[in-house]
Design a protein around this motif. Structure first.
Motif, PDB file in Angstrom:
ATOM      1  N   VAL A 309       0.827  -1.204   0.000  1.00 12.53           N
ATOM      2  CA  VAL A 309       0.000   0.000   0.000  1.00 12.53           C
ATOM      3  C   VAL A 309       0.867   1.262   0.000  1.00 12.53           C
ATOM      4  CG1 VAL A 309      -0.303   0.221   2.506  1.00 12.53           C
ATOM      5  CG2 VAL A 309      -2.113   1.002   0.952  1.00 12.53           C
ATOM      6  N   THR A 310       2.018   1.181   0.643  1.00 10.86           N
ATOM      7  CA  THR A 310       2.893   2.358   0.683  1.00 10.86           C
ATOM      8  C   THR A 310       3.313   2.751  -0.736  1.00 10.86           C
ATOM      9  OG1 THR A 310       3.644   1.630   2.839  1.00 10.86           O
ATOM     10  CG2 THR A 310       4.939   3.339   1.777  1.00 10.86           C
ATOM     11  N   GLY A 311       3.582   1.744  -1.566  1.00 16.09           N
ATOM     12  CA  GLY A 311       3.918   2.023  -2.959  1.00 16.09           C
ATOM     13  C   GLY A 311       2.737   2.619  -3.718  1.00 16.09           C
ATOM     14  N   GLY A 383      11.426  10.050   6.081  1.00 14.55           N
ATOM     15  CA  GLY A 383      10.162   9.417   6.466  1.00 14.55           C
ATOM     16  C   GLY A 383      10.362   7.974   6.866  1.00 14.55           C
ATOM     17  N   THR A 384       9.468   7.463   7.694  1.00 11.09           N
ATOM     18  CA  THR A 384       9.493   6.047   8.045  1.00 11.09           C
ATOM     19  C   THR A 384       8.069   5.513   8.197  1.00 11.09           C
ATOM     20  OG1 THR A 384       9.930   4.561   9.925  1.00 11.09           O
ATOM     21  CG2 THR A 384      10.314   6.867  10.294  1.00 11.09           C
ATOM     22  N   VAL A 385       7.917   4.228   7.924  1.00  5.49           N
ATOM     23  CA  VAL A 385       6.607   3.587   7.931  1.00  5.49           C
ATOM     24  C   VAL A 385       6.753   2.076   8.008  1.00  5.49           C
ATOM     25  CG1 VAL A 385       6.574   3.528   5.392  1.00  5.49           C
ATOM     26  CG2 VAL A 385       4.429   3.286   6.634  1.00  5.49           C
ATOM     27  N   GLY A 386       5.730   1.418   8.540  1.00  5.32           N
ATOM     28  CA  GLY A 386       5.643  -0.034   8.430  1.00  5.32           C
ATOM     29  C   GLY A 386       5.699  -0.764   9.747  1.00  5.32           C
ATOM     30  N   THR A 411       5.240   7.770  10.091  1.00 10.31           N
ATOM     31  CA  THR A 411       3.821   7.717   9.741  1.00 10.31           C
ATOM     32  C   THR A 411       3.224   6.373  10.126  1.00 10.31           C
ATOM     33  OG1 THR A 411       4.229   6.818   7.519  1.00 10.31           O
ATOM     34  CG2 THR A 411       4.249   9.208   7.751  1.00 10.31           C
ATOM     35  N   TRP A 412       2.242   6.411  10.989  1.00  2.69           N
ATOM     36  CA  TRP A 412       1.516   5.181  11.322  1.00  2.69           C
ATOM     37  C   TRP A 412       0.261   5.083  10.477  1.00  2.69           C
ATOM     38  CZ3 TRP A 412      -3.558   4.569  12.814  1.00  2.69           C
ATOM     39  CH2 TRP A 412      -3.941   3.229  12.995  1.00  2.69           C
ATOM     40  N   TRP A 413       0.108   3.971   9.833  1.00  5.68           N
ATOM     41  CA  TRP A 413      -1.118   3.707   9.074  1.00  5.68           C
ATOM     42  C   TRP A 413      -1.134   2.256   8.642  1.00  5.68           C
ATOM     43  CZ3 TRP A 413      -0.815   3.528   3.389  1.00  5.68           C
ATOM     44  CH2 TRP A 413       0.465   3.768   2.889  1.00  5.68           C
ATOM     45  N   GLN A 414      -2.101   1.873   7.822  1.00  5.90           N
ATOM     46  CA  GLN A 414      -2.307   0.484   7.438  1.00  5.90           C
ATOM     47  C   GLN A 414      -2.843   0.410   6.010  1.00  5.90           C
ATOM     48  OE1 GLN A 414      -5.404  -0.080  10.591  1.00  5.90           O
ATOM     49  NE2 GLN A 414      -3.915  -1.472  11.503  1.00  5.90           N
ATOM     50  N   PHE A 496     -11.484  -1.040  14.635  1.00  3.04           N
ATOM     51  CA  PHE A 496     -10.386  -1.575  15.437  1.00  3.04           C
ATOM     52  C   PHE A 496      -9.168  -1.823  14.548  1.00  3.04           C
ATOM     53  CE2 PHE A 496      -8.492  -5.428  17.704  1.00  3.04           C
ATOM     54  CZ  PHE A 496      -7.650  -4.620  18.465  1.00  3.04           C
ATOM     55  N   THR A 497      -8.052  -1.212  14.943  1.00  2.00           N
ATOM     56  CA  THR A 497      -6.844  -1.255  14.112  1.00  2.00           C
ATOM     57  C   THR A 497      -6.057  -2.547  14.278  1.00  2.00           C
ATOM     58  OG1 THR A 497      -5.480  -0.330  15.870  1.00  2.00           O
ATOM     59  CG2 THR A 497      -6.571   1.243  14.399  1.00  2.00           C
ATOM     60  N   GLY A 498      -6.276  -3.250  15.389  1.00  2.00           N
ATOM     61  CA  GLY A 498      -5.438  -4.410  15.680  1.00  2.00           C
ATOM     62  C   GLY A 498      -4.121  -4.037  16.332  1.00  2.00           C
ATOM     63  N   GLY A 513       2.712  -1.894  18.670  1.00  2.00           N
ATOM     64  CA  GLY A 513       2.733  -3.118  17.863  1.00  2.00           C
ATOM     65  C   GLY A 513       1.355  -3.745  17.827  1.00  2.00           C
ATOM     66  N   ARG A 514       1.213  -4.771  17.023  1.00  2.00           N
ATOM     67  CA  ARG A 514      -0.061  -5.464  16.937  1.00  2.00           C
ATOM     68  C   ARG A 514      -0.456  -5.976  18.314  1.00  2.00           C
ATOM     69  NH1 ARG A 514      -2.620  -4.522  12.168  1.00  2.00           N
ATOM     70  NH2 ARG A 514      -3.956  -6.216  12.873  1.00  2.00           N
ATOM     71  N   VAL A 515      -1.708  -5.904  18.580  1.00  2.00           N
ATOM     72  CA  VAL A 515      -2.168  -6.355  19.888  1.00  2.00           C
ATOM     73  C   VAL A 515      -1.933  -7.856  20.053  1.00  2.00           C
ATOM     74  CG1 VAL A 515      -4.118  -6.466  21.452  1.00  2.00           C
ATOM     75  CG2 VAL A 515      -3.798  -4.484  20.002  1.00  2.00           C
TER      76      VAL A 515
HETATM   77  C1  6R9 Z   1       1.519   1.201   5.868  1.00  2.00           C
HETATM   78  C2  6R9 Z   1       1.645  -0.217   6.318  1.00  2.00           C
HETATM   79  C3  6R9 Z   1       0.040  -2.038   8.981  1.00  2.00           C
HETATM   80  C4  6R9 Z   1       0.618  -2.318  10.352  1.00  2.00           C
HETATM   81  C5  6R9 Z   1      -0.007  -1.481  11.426  1.00  2.00           C
HETATM   82  C6  6R9 Z   1       1.121  -1.408  12.448  1.00  2.00           C
HETATM   83  C7  6R9 Z   1       2.364  -1.374  11.592  1.00  2.00           C
HETATM   84  C8  6R9 Z   1       2.782   0.675  10.178  1.00  2.00           C
HETATM   85  C9  6R9 Z   1       3.773   1.985  11.582  1.00  2.00           C
HETATM   86  C10 6R9 Z   1       3.418   0.798  12.244  1.00  2.00           C
HETATM   87  C11 6R9 Z   1       4.292   1.613  14.209  1.00  2.00           C
HETATM   88  C12 6R9 Z   1       4.448   3.003  12.340  1.00  2.00           C
HETATM   89  N1  6R9 Z   1       2.828   0.004  11.337  1.00  2.00           N
HETATM   90  N2  6R9 Z   1       3.364   1.871  10.315  1.00  2.00           N
HETATM   91  N3  6R9 Z   1       3.674   0.616  13.556  1.00  2.00           N
HETATM   92  N4  6R9 Z   1       4.682   2.763  13.641  1.00  2.00           N
HETATM   93  N5  6R9 Z   1       4.864   4.156  11.785  1.00  2.00           N
HETATM   94  O1  6R9 Z   1       2.671  -0.624   6.829  1.00  2.00           O
HETATM   95  O2  6R9 Z   1       0.530  -0.993   6.113  1.00  2.00           O
HETATM   96  O3  6R9 Z   1       1.402  -3.330   5.679  1.00  2.00           O
HETATM   97  O4  6R9 Z   1      -1.031  -2.859   6.242  1.00  2.00           O
HETATM   98  O5  6R9 Z   1       0.783  -2.709   7.966  1.00  2.00           O
HETATM   99  O6  6R9 Z   1       2.007  -1.987  10.358  1.00  2.00           O
HETATM  100  O7  6R9 Z   1       1.128  -2.558  13.225  1.00  2.00           O
HETATM  101  O8  6R9 Z   1      -1.169  -2.075  11.931  1.00  2.00           O
HETATM  102  P1  6R9 Z   1       0.406  -2.524   6.447  1.00  2.00           P
END
Ligand code: 6R9
Length: 646
Positions: A309-311, A383-386, A411-414, A496-498, A513-515
């Protein structure tokens, strides 16, 4: 409470950025107080065929469950990313492609050229019979034609389903079948880190198990040998010769589907996350502009793969909607050596780089000299993500890569959220290493306990989002009930994000982190990310993964897998030292009960650690490790099993 070091907004950013601290408060406040007019105003950033008059129309309650945004609007997403820029920046570079081989020439496309390429691809798809609403699977390497194909689908109203080029034929077949996709776009081969990936051969194998597939369009990328199947396969370059370089964009409803993206399943079948046209594009574009203070002329590099999704949101849709110059990289950060990323930054004068903590840790492990050998003067933002970024990696990114001058945008997202949800804005938000900081406009995060009780003040809990936002996924393809069940029943009325999270005294958000990764030790909650963070703070540790394991007395104990920096040697003394180290860093409750030295961790090709496998090994349940075919390197599992700590 986590590390509370503060990195204030640099004065020059406060001055130059679109949004400063006061601006953020106003923007955020208004987005929640008056969402209707706020979002209709934001919708003006897109080019509509019919401008919407209604913004959000949604309910998370079971009886009238619905999520719609701008439902009466009409637009075409590809036209928003291309056509509307032609008058003003037709000759500006839209896409830079940096090849795997460092000696090879990059390819560059202006907006005018990209427009023509996308139209050609769209015409080829149409000639093959693809129509509005049809699913088109895209199984491509990181080459410009992947971008052409994706945008071509958007142009004709077909729904793309990009499957990461690293997935096995089996995984590919499952995804083709799930969305009943008759069309597939691939290449002869992919390249990464000097290695070839037989994409077309994988498609041939997948096709045997995916009877829905009727047409395969093959892009010649490496000229590697392939078998073409008469009546099913066509070469893209041959089909493209005879088609015009114009193709009128299909007018789409804002709620018409744009794409499906399967999320790598931690449990069960992967889910086909569905995003629609208007709200998604608005979200990708707005968050790209706000979180990264994007300005025309900035060279933007999101180093993710297009298969994630980031791409989607930050190589293509967000930046192109904003008229940016976006960079696409075919290679690997560590090949031919750990300088590559920074060399690419210098070569293309990259303003912002957006990557994942796992990549940073891999580079950090190789030492600073690979970074120091490059200039990086063009870099202004990092930037950082994931995944949660451990403060040590954050500081390395900040101090060594950015030399203390570039704010870090965590950036936190999903996949489900379409774009960034919690993230700083460089002119507005003081930073804390490891915190994704504050919510984006319209995002209403809350913490709830296991009973669903909303928690106030500085505390930790389960992260839910109380209101819909335009970029929210709309359904799970083919299974609307699963969508509702997965996300809206754990805490009724909320998404709920999980994830678990912590909110500190300053209202900063820390994703723990994931619950499902949280360990309950003697009734105390312990974030695996927190223990990992402590472990990687140790100078000899490169990476760590922590899972829960059954424990007679405590309920759950902590099992840690540790990868050492190159050159360090594992020993029982070091093991004892690391356990002591964590005990000292967090407290006795966090001390690992077992610690295994691991030369590598099992990661998906997107860099996520497969904790399911680590949990099984920690539990001693090594006979049912499940599917390991989606791992970047399945052989690490054998070593983990062989050296399990009993
Ligand atoms: C964009 C992406 C989503 C899960 C998300 C969380 C973890 C993503 C994060 C992060 C801490 C951040 N997550 N970004 N946790 N800080 N900046 O990664 O989507 O592959 O669907 O993963 O990744 O746990 O619930 P996706």
């Amino acid at each position: 409470m986590p590390d509370q070091d503060l990195y204030p907004v640099p004065p020059e950013w406060a001055k130059r950025a679109r949004v400063d601290a006061t601006g953020y408060e106003k923007l955020y406040g208004r987005s929640l107080a008056d969402p209707g007019s706020f979002w209709l105003e934001q919708a003006r950033r897109l080019d509509w065929i019919k401008r919407p008059e209604i913004a959000g129309d949604w309910s998370f309650a079971e009886k009238d469950f619905r999520i719609q945004w701008f439902a009466d609007g009409k637009l075409n997403v590809a036209a928003n990313c291309l056509d509307r820029h032609l008058a003003k920046r037709g000759d500006q570079i839209a896409l830079i492609w940096e090849p795997d081989e460092p000696g090879e020439e990059p390819r560059r496309f202006t907006y005018r050229e990209l427009h023509a390429e996308v139209c050609r691809f769209a015409n080829v798809l149409k000639d093959q019979g693809a129509r509005r609403g049809d699913r088109v699977t895209i199984y491509m390497p990181m080459i410009p034609e992947a971008a052409f194909a994706i945008l071509a689908c958007a142009r004709i109203g077909a729904i793309h389903s990009v499957v990461f080029g690293g997935f096995s034929p089996e995984a590919l077949a499952g995804r083709i079948t799930d969305c009943d996709s008759a069309f597939l776009v691939t290449a002869d081969e992919g390249r990464r880190g000097g290695k070839r990936i037989p994409l077309k051969a994988n498609v041939d194998a997948a096709a045997e198990r995916a009877p829905a597939l009727k047409t395969v369009i093959v892009v010649k990328a490496t000229s590697g040998a392939v078998t073409m199947h008469e009546g099913r396969d066509i070469w893209y370059h041959e089909a493209a010769e005879s088609v015009p370089a114009t193709c009128s964009p299909e007018p789409m409803g804002a709620e018409d589907p744009l794409f499906i993206l399967y999320t790598s399943g931690s449990t069960g079948q992967p889910k086909g996350v569905l995003h629609t046209s208007g709200g998604y594009l608005l979200w990708a574009s707005l968050t790209h502009e706000l979180a990264f203070d994007y300005r025309p002329g900035d060279v933007w590099w999101c180093a993710a793969d297009i298969g994630w999704v980031t791409g989607h949101s930050y190589i293509l849709y967000g930046p192109l909607a904003n008229g940016a110059t976006t960079l696409m990289f075919e290679g690997l950060p560590t090949w031919p050596d750990a300088s590559r990323i920074w060399q690419v930054v210098d070569r293309h004068k990259v303003h912002t780089i957006f990557t994942a903590p796992t990549a940073l840790r891999a580079l950090m492990k190789e030492g600073d000299s690979f970074v120091a050998a490059t200039s990086r003067q063009s870099l202004k933002l990092l930037g950082t993500v994931g995944e949660p970024i451990n403060p040590e990696a954050w500081r390395w990114y900040y101090d060594v890569v950015g030399e203390g001058r570039c704010p870090i945008i965590d950036t936190w997202w999903q996949t489900e959220t379409g774009g960034a949800m919690i993230a700083p804005m460089p002119g507005a938000t003081d930073l804390k290493p490891g915190s994704a900081t504050k919510p984006m406009p319209g995002v209403d995060p809350q913490l709830v306990d296991t009973e669903g009780e909303v928690l106030q003040g500085a505390t930790s809990g389960n992260l839910v989002i109380a209101k819909s936002w335009p970029g929210q996924m709309r359904t799970v393809w083919g299974d609307h009930n699963r969508f509702f069940q997965t996300y809206f029943t754990t805490y009724p009325g909320k998404y709920f994000t999980g994830d678990g999270a912590l909110r500190d005294e300053d209202g900063y958000w820390w994703i723990t982190g994931r619950v499902d990764d949280v360990i309950n030790v003697s009734g105390h909650r312990m974030g695996t990310a927190e223990v990992e963070s402590a472990l990687v703070l140790h100078p000899m540790v490169a990476e760590a993964a922590v899972v829960g394991m059954p424990h007679d007395i405590k309920g759950q104990g902590i099992y840690a897998y540790v990868t050492l920096n190159s050159g360090e040697t594992a020993s029982s003394d070091l093991r004892a030292e690391l356990v002591k180290w964590v005990r000292a860093e967090i407290g006795p409750i966090a001390a690992p009960d077992k610690l295994q030295f691991a030369p590598g961790l099992p990661k998906t090709r997107s860099g996520k650690i497969m904790r399911r496998i680590l949990r099984k090994i920690a539990e001693g349940d090594v006979s049912s490790l499940g599917d390991t075919s989606t791992l970047a390197d399945p052989s690490v599992v054998d070593d983990l099993v062989a050296n399990r700590v009993v």
